[in-house]
Design a protein around this motif. Sequence first.
Motif, short mmCIF file in Angstrom:
data_model
loop_
_atom_site.label_atom_id
_atom_site.label_comp_id
_atom_site.label_asym_id
_atom_site.label_seq_id
_atom_site.Cartn_x
_atom_site.Cartn_y
_atom_site.Cartn_z
N UNK A 39 12.52 3.36 3.67
CA UNK A 39 13.42 3.72 2.22
C UNK A 39 13.01 3.13 1.24
N UNK A 40 13.60 4.49 0.58
CA UNK A 40 12.83 4.33 -1.14
C UNK A 40 13.44 3.98 -2.36
N UNK A 41 13.71 3.37 -3.12
CA UNK A 41 14.47 2.91 -3.99
C UNK A 41 14.39 3.33 -5.23
N UNK A 42 13.33 3.51 -5.62
CA UNK A 42 12.82 4.13 -7.08
C UNK A 42 11.72 5.15 -6.96
N UNK A 43 10.62 6.38 -7.29
CA UNK A 43 9.56 6.43 -7.34
C UNK A 43 9.49 6.10 -8.55
N UNK A 44 7.95 5.55 -8.80
CA UNK A 44 7.13 5.20 -9.78
C UNK A 44 6.57 5.86 -10.54
N UNK A 45 6.35 5.89 -12.10
CA UNK A 45 6.24 6.38 -12.42
C UNK A 45 4.22 6.55 -13.22
N UNK A 46 3.83 7.82 -13.91
CA UNK A 46 2.60 7.87 -14.40
C UNK A 46 1.55 6.74 -14.94
N UNK A 47 1.34 5.91 -14.54
CA UNK A 47 0.63 4.34 -15.69
C UNK A 47 1.01 4.15 -14.85
N UNK A 48 1.86 3.14 -13.71
CA UNK A 48 2.23 1.95 -13.00
C UNK A 48 1.63 1.85 -12.39
N UNK A 49 1.24 0.01 -11.98
CA UNK A 49 0.91 0.35 -11.19
C UNK A 49 1.01 -0.85 -10.14
N UNK A 50 0.91 -0.15 -8.54
CA UNK A 50 1.66 -0.49 -7.61
C UNK A 50 0.93 -1.81 -7.15
N UNK A 51 1.47 -2.73 -6.13
CA UNK A 51 1.23 -3.71 -5.29
C UNK A 51 1.64 -3.52 -4.00
N UNK A 52 1.04 -3.21 -3.24
CA UNK A 52 1.50 -3.09 -1.35
C UNK A 52 1.16 -3.77 -1.01
N UNK A 53 1.48 -3.94 0.57
CA UNK A 53 1.86 -5.32 1.57
C UNK A 53 1.96 -4.62 2.31
N UNK A 54 1.22 -5.42 3.45
CA UNK A 54 1.10 -4.81 4.83
C UNK A 54 0.90 -5.89 5.67
N UNK A 55 2.47 -5.89 6.52
CA UNK A 55 2.56 -7.09 7.31
C UNK A 55 1.80 -6.42 9.21
N UNK A 56 1.18 -7.08 9.55
CA UNK A 56 0.74 -6.73 11.01
C UNK A 56 2.18 -6.95 12.02
N UNK A 57 2.91 -6.26 12.91
CA UNK A 57 4.24 -6.05 13.91
C UNK A 57 3.60 -6.32 14.67
N UNK A 58 2.57 -5.56 15.75
CA UNK A 58 1.77 -5.53 16.51
C UNK A 58 0.82 -5.30 16.47
#
Length: 139
Positions: free
Chosen positions: A90-109
């Motif tokens: 699911x993509x709700x919006x696209x970040x623009x240049x200069x934006x900082x992303x915080x990405x979090x992953x959780x191990x499901x299995x």
Amino acid sequence: MVNIDDNILPLIPQRQPMVMVDALLYSDDAITRSTFTVKDNNIFVVNGFLKEPGLVENIAQTAAARAGYFAQQEKKPVSVGYIGAVKNLEIFSFPKTGDELLTEIAVVNQIFEVTIIAGKIFCNESIIAQCEMKIFLNK
């Protein structure tokens, strides 16, 4: 914090122009967090916005940084991983240049060399993308 200038590249098999993670902020057995600043010369930026492949790759490379971090802790070589499947993207919006992303992953299995993760990307404190991903490690 692990910084791209000195420690992120040994954790991931990717090299420029495919590096989609700047820093590893946190990692334990269940959760990993990374940051990434969208630059205008990124190969997945179109008309000033980071598009789908860049977002998916950012989640995958956060998982790669997690695997590399744990390999480094065990004094083992970093394994190359492969995306086996992406589910419920699911993509709700696209970040623009200069934006900082915080990405979090959780191990499901995790079974042998296959890890299923749930990934979320945040920008300006809002979730902009999420998916489940199956990753295979080539050991």
